[in-house]
Design a protein around this motif. Structure first.
Motif, PDB file in Angstrom:
ATOM      1  N   ARG A 186       3.099 -44.538   9.714  1.00 21.16           N
ATOM      2  CA  ARG A 186       4.273 -43.665   9.712  1.00 21.16           C
ATOM      3  C   ARG A 186       4.389 -42.885  11.028  1.00 21.16           C
ATOM      4  O   ARG A 186       5.488 -42.716  11.579  1.00 21.16           O
ATOM      5  N   VAL A 187       3.263 -42.414  11.530  1.00 20.27           N
ATOM      6  CA  VAL A 187       3.274 -41.692  12.806  1.00 20.27           C
ATOM      7  C   VAL A 187       3.689 -42.622  13.942  1.00 20.27           C
ATOM      8  O   VAL A 187       4.484 -42.244  14.821  1.00 20.27           O
ATOM      9  N   CYS A 188       3.184 -43.860  13.936  1.00 23.71           N
ATOM     10  CA  CYS A 188       3.552 -44.819  14.972  1.00 23.71           C
ATOM     11  C   CYS A 188       5.045 -45.137  14.937  1.00 23.71           C
ATOM     12  O   CYS A 188       5.699 -45.265  15.990  1.00 23.71           O
ATOM     13  N   GLU A 189       5.598 -45.251  13.747  1.00 27.73           N
ATOM     14  CA  GLU A 189       7.025 -45.546  13.623  1.00 27.73           C
ATOM     15  C   GLU A 189       7.868 -44.424  14.231  1.00 27.73           C
ATOM     16  O   GLU A 189       8.847 -44.677  14.952  1.00 27.73           O
ATOM     17  N   ILE A 190       7.478 -43.188  13.973  1.00 21.49           N
ATOM     18  CA  ILE A 190       8.207 -42.041  14.535  1.00 21.49           C
ATOM     19  C   ILE A 190       8.043 -42.004  16.062  1.00 21.49           C
ATOM     20  O   ILE A 190       9.011 -41.784  16.799  1.00 21.49           O
ATOM     21  N   ALA A 191       6.816 -42.230  16.525  1.00 25.26           N
ATOM     22  CA  ALA A 191       6.567 -42.217  17.971  1.00 25.26           C
ATOM     23  C   ALA A 191       7.375 -43.299  18.671  1.00 25.26           C
ATOM     24  O   ALA A 191       7.956 -43.070  19.748  1.00 25.26           O
ATOM     25  N   ASP A 192       7.452 -44.469  18.073  1.00 29.24           N
ATOM     26  CA  ASP A 192       8.207 -45.568  18.674  1.00 29.24           C
ATOM     27  C   ASP A 192       9.696 -45.234  18.726  1.00 29.24           C
ATOM     28  O   ASP A 192      10.371 -45.452  19.743  1.00 29.24           O
ATOM     29  N   ARG A 193      10.204 -44.680  17.643  1.00 28.09           N
ATOM     30  CA  ARG A 193      11.624 -44.346  17.572  1.00 28.09           C
ATOM     31  C   ARG A 193      12.002 -43.296  18.617  1.00 28.09           C
ATOM     32  O   ARG A 193      13.132 -43.289  19.123  1.00 28.09           O
ATOM     33  N   HIS A 194      11.056 -42.418  18.942  1.00 26.06           N
ATOM     34  CA  HIS A 194      11.329 -41.356  19.913  1.00 26.06           C
ATOM     35  C   HIS A 194      10.849 -41.707  21.323  1.00 26.06           C
ATOM     36  O   HIS A 194      10.871 -40.855  22.218  1.00 26.06           O
ATOM     37  N   GLY A 195      10.404 -42.945  21.516  1.00 22.31           N
ATOM     38  CA  GLY A 195       9.997 -43.376  22.847  1.00 22.31           C
ATOM     39  C   GLY A 195       8.765 -42.685  23.382  1.00 22.31           C
ATOM     40  O   GLY A 195       8.631 -42.481  24.601  1.00 22.31           O
ATOM     41  N   MET A 196       7.833 -42.323  22.494  1.00 24.46           N
ATOM     42  CA  MET A 196       6.639 -41.596  22.914  1.00 24.46           C
ATOM     43  C   MET A 196       5.485 -42.539  23.240  1.00 24.46           C
ATOM     44  O   MET A 196       5.366 -43.619  22.657  1.00 24.46           O
TER      45      MET A 196
ATOM     46  N   ALA B 112      -3.191 -48.740  18.279  1.00 23.07           N
ATOM     47  CA  ALA B 112      -2.993 -49.783  19.283  1.00 23.07           C
ATOM     48  C   ALA B 112      -2.711 -51.137  18.647  1.00 23.07           C
ATOM     49  O   ALA B 112      -2.145 -52.025  19.302  1.00 23.07           O
ATOM     50  N   THR B 113      -3.099 -51.322  17.382  1.00 20.64           N
ATOM     51  CA  THR B 113      -2.792 -52.574  16.696  1.00 20.64           C
ATOM     52  C   THR B 113      -1.364 -52.562  16.150  1.00 20.64           C
ATOM     53  O   THR B 113      -0.802 -53.626  15.894  1.00 20.64           O
ATOM     54  N   LEU B 114      -0.807 -51.389  15.954  1.00 19.19           N
ATOM     55  CA  LEU B 114       0.534 -51.257  15.406  1.00 19.19           C
ATOM     56  C   LEU B 114       1.593 -51.063  16.484  1.00 19.19           C
ATOM     57  O   LEU B 114       2.738 -51.511  16.330  1.00 19.19           O
ATOM     58  N   LEU B 115       1.225 -50.381  17.537  1.00 16.13           N
ATOM     59  CA  LEU B 115       2.160 -50.063  18.612  1.00 16.13           C
ATOM     60  C   LEU B 115       1.483 -50.358  19.960  1.00 16.13           C
ATOM     61  O   LEU B 115       1.249 -49.456  20.771  1.00 16.13           O
ATOM     62  N   PRO B 116       1.153 -51.623  20.196  1.00 20.33           N
ATOM     63  CA  PRO B 116       0.320 -51.950  21.366  1.00 20.33           C
ATOM     64  C   PRO B 116       0.950 -51.593  22.697  1.00 20.33           C
ATOM     65  O   PRO B 116       0.243 -51.198  23.635  1.00 20.33           O
ATOM     66  N   HIS B 117       2.279 -51.719  22.815  1.00 21.13           N
ATOM     67  CA  HIS B 117       2.934 -51.477  24.103  1.00 21.13           C
ATOM     68  C   HIS B 117       3.091 -49.998  24.416  1.00 21.13           C
ATOM     69  O   HIS B 117       3.483 -49.639  25.520  1.00 21.13           O
ATOM     70  N   ARG B 118       2.768 -49.118  23.448  1.00 20.84           N
ATOM     71  CA  ARG B 118       2.916 -47.678  23.663  1.00 20.84           C
ATOM     72  C   ARG B 118       1.607 -46.916  23.495  1.00 20.84           C
ATOM     73  O   ARG B 118       1.616 -45.687  23.530  1.00 20.84           O
TER      74      ARG B 118
END
Length: 414
Positions: free
Chosen positions: A179-189, A211-217
């Protein structure tokens, strides 16, 4: 003037009191409290003649070993994604410095994060942790905190997570991390995930890296200070995201490093390469350390629970974060109404050193503190080896006496 880190300052205070003859139960410092594995010491000795400057990011051998170490843990990594430095603390500072924007932190969190953010001249935006586990901001509060921060003129673009967590000794589960990764991705963090305690997760399957869920960020930091008890050797690493953006980030971090630390010492890189390759002696040593930390931390947790303190059950490492709010009336009678006053009282009246929650960003009026159990394993190297090899370390006289002393102090406070 920059004040000393609260953890280091407390450790020096306690050591000075001990040198003056005081009997102090040291629960205030996050040192792994175990001897150096002889095979790692031998690798360091073999590298003793490596006195040349290496590339800022580290030798090819050491970086390749670190990349294999990360890949075995589900983070497919190449050597050019790895930067080595004298401690992960330096790499955290460098990453925060070169990334744009202000920084969002879980509260409570490790004492050095806000200090580094302030030194760099950025804003620290604290978001309370969820009830279940620490190391991440509560996802139910994170989005609104970002909106409020922007309205206040901040530019929140970096998010620091600690998985497993310091100071609570817990691990945020897959759902919370997702859930935290989804919010961070949506806000470009960009996420910086401090994973220095990952090898000390009591249940390795409980560990979920962003890093397994949001590897590029996601940037990952870690090192050998905790899992191998090599804090004084200062061996840290940083893993950049894959792709062009990660390469550009690595260039910025190594550029800063070239002007600040130059490189990790050559002998330390030799020791790191050996440890990251994970021969049997290393994996067995880490497994024994993990078992010891779990048994002693869980025993200390039981002491707090029996006394009536609220405390999350430990899941990794050697930390507990008890809340003595149920003790407030009795503590108020002693003039104790803050975490700092509580920590001072425990040290002065009972000879028990803990670190006040306020140092971790907690509210001033809380009665929470961090207790580290890792310095209970013994005063001598022989005692520590015995604790490491014991099937029942809490029955060893020096550990059981420490737990009894903690129990007696808590009972007298209630």
């Amino acid at each position: 003037m920059v004040p000393r880190s609260a953890t280091l300052a407390l450790n020096e205070t306690i050591n000075a009191r001990r040198a003056a003859g005081q009997d102090i139960l040291h629960l205030g410092f996050g040192e792994a409290g175990l001897p150096v594995l002889p095979e790692v010491a031998a690798a360091l000795a073999e590298g003793a003649m490596e006195n040349a400057y290496t590339p800022v990011a580290g030798t090819v051998r050491a970086r390749e070993a670190a990349a294999r170490y990360l890949s075995r843990r589900g983070l497919r990594t190449s050597a050019d994604q790895v930067i080595l430095a004298p401690g992960s603390k330096a790499l955290l500072y460098a990453a925060i410095a070169v990334l744009p924007g202000d920084v969002v932190l879980p509260v409570p969190s490790w004492v050095s994060y806000p200090a580094q953010i302030g030194l760099i001249g950025k804003r620290a935006i604290g978001v309370p942790i969820p009830r279940i586990a620490g190391g991440i901001p509560d996802p139910d509060l994170l989005e609104s905190a970002l909106v409020t921060a922007r309205k206040d003129g901040a530019d929140p673009r970096i998010l620091i997570l600690t998985v497993p967590d310091n100071p609570t000794g817990t691990i945020a589960g897959a759902d919370l991390v997702g859930r935290v990764c989804e919010i961070a991705d949506r806000h470009g963090m960009t996420i910086i995930c401090d994973e220095i305690y990952r090898d000390l997760a009591y249940d390795p399957e409980a560990m979920h890296s962003p890093a397994t869920l949001l590897p590029h960020r996601t940037i990952v930091t870690g090192g050998l200070s905790k899992s191998m008890a090599l804090g004084g050797w200062r061996i840290g690493f940083l893993r950049t995201p894959p792709g062009l953006a990660g390469q550009q980030l690595a260039d910025r971090i190594t550029g800063l490093g070239s002007e600040v630390w130059s490189c990790l010492a050559g002998p330390m890189q030799a020791a790191a390469a050996f440890a990251f390759e994970a021969p049997a002696a290393v994996t067995e040593h880490i497994a024994a350390s993990r078992r010891l930390h779990a048994k002693v931390s869980r025993a200390a947790h039981a002491v707090f629970a029996i006394a009536g303190a609220a405390c999350r059950a430990p899941q990794a490492g050697f930390y507990l974060y008890p809340d003595l709010e149920p003790f407030r009336p009795a503590l108020a009678d002693r003039g104790i109404e803050t975490s700092v006053a509580l920590a001072d009282y425990l040290l002065d009246e009972y000879g028990i050193g803990v670190l006040a929650g306020e140092h971790f960003g907690d509210t001033q009026g809380s009665l929470r503190f961090r207790a580290a159990t890792s310095l209970l394993y013994g005063q001598t190297t022989d005692q520590r080896w015995e604790a490491l090899g014991s099937n029942d370390p809490t029955s060893l006289p020096w550990i059981s006496a420490a737990l009894d002393r903690l129990h007696a102090a808590l009972q007298s406070l209630a």
